[in-house]
Design a protein around this motif. Sequence first.
Motif, PDB file in Angstrom:
ATOM      1  N   THR A  43      29.903  35.026  42.672  1.00 54.13           N
ATOM      2  CA  THR A  43      30.685  33.807  43.225  1.00 54.13           C
ATOM      3  C   THR A  43      31.424  33.335  42.124  1.00 54.13           C
ATOM      4  N   ARG A  46      34.827  35.289  41.724  1.00 52.62           N
ATOM      5  CA  ARG A  46      35.860  35.221  42.863  1.00 52.62           C
ATOM      6  C   ARG A  46      36.615  34.402  42.836  1.00 52.62           C
ATOM      7  N   THR A  48      39.117  31.136  43.841  1.00 49.18           N
ATOM      8  CA  THR A  48      39.344  30.281  44.828  1.00 49.18           C
ATOM      9  C   THR A  48      40.650  30.140  45.462  1.00 49.18           C
ATOM     10  N   GLU A  50      42.785  28.119  45.935  1.00 52.19           N
ATOM     11  CA  GLU A  50      43.531  27.047  45.151  1.00 52.19           C
ATOM     12  C   GLU A  50      43.942  27.898  44.225  1.00 52.19           C
ATOM     13  N   SER A  51      43.199  28.838  43.458  1.00 53.19           N
ATOM     14  CA  SER A  51      43.759  29.555  42.352  1.00 53.19           C
ATOM     15  C   SER A  51      44.645  30.910  42.677  1.00 53.19           C
ATOM     16  N   LYS A  80      44.068  18.155  47.615  1.00 49.22           N
ATOM     17  CA  LYS A  80      42.857  18.212  48.335  1.00 49.22           C
ATOM     18  C   LYS A  80      42.626  17.055  49.355  1.00 49.22           C
TER      19      LYS A  80
END
Length: 164
Positions: A43, A46, A48, A50-51, A80
Amino acid sequence: MSSAMSTTNPSHASSTPESRVATRRSRPALIAVLTTLLGVALTACRPTPESTNLTDLNEVRVATGVVELVRTPELDAKAKAQADRMARRGTIFHSSNLASGVSAGWSSIGENVALAGSVDDAQRALEASPGHYANMVNPAFNQVGIGVTVRNGVTYVVQVFVSR
């Protein structure tokens, strides 16, 4: 003359029936711990949403000869919060006070908002919109905040741009 030699394997020296039972009982717990740690590690690796969106934004900028944007926690929080507000209402809208929550020292500010089935679809829609695209490639902007909220299968994306 013959001699007999006896060796003891240290790893089996304490292998009594009781210790073998204890080892068998602890294996499921050990497996559970290792599985959890593996899940956390995967996790963490992985990206996001956003990234991923930042990567897409910067690819657009680089392709047009503009310097990449830098994400900031302050702008991420603002983006956000706006994505969350839009998701609660089930529609997109711009911030009523775009400068609210942005620390002093900025010279210009902009915002892109979108909703779609995915972050990629939202990004493509923003790129297809002349006003939103202009924000993405504006050379004056050097910082960005990105917020993504998914609710009921709809992805809400907010990009807040600032010049400092």
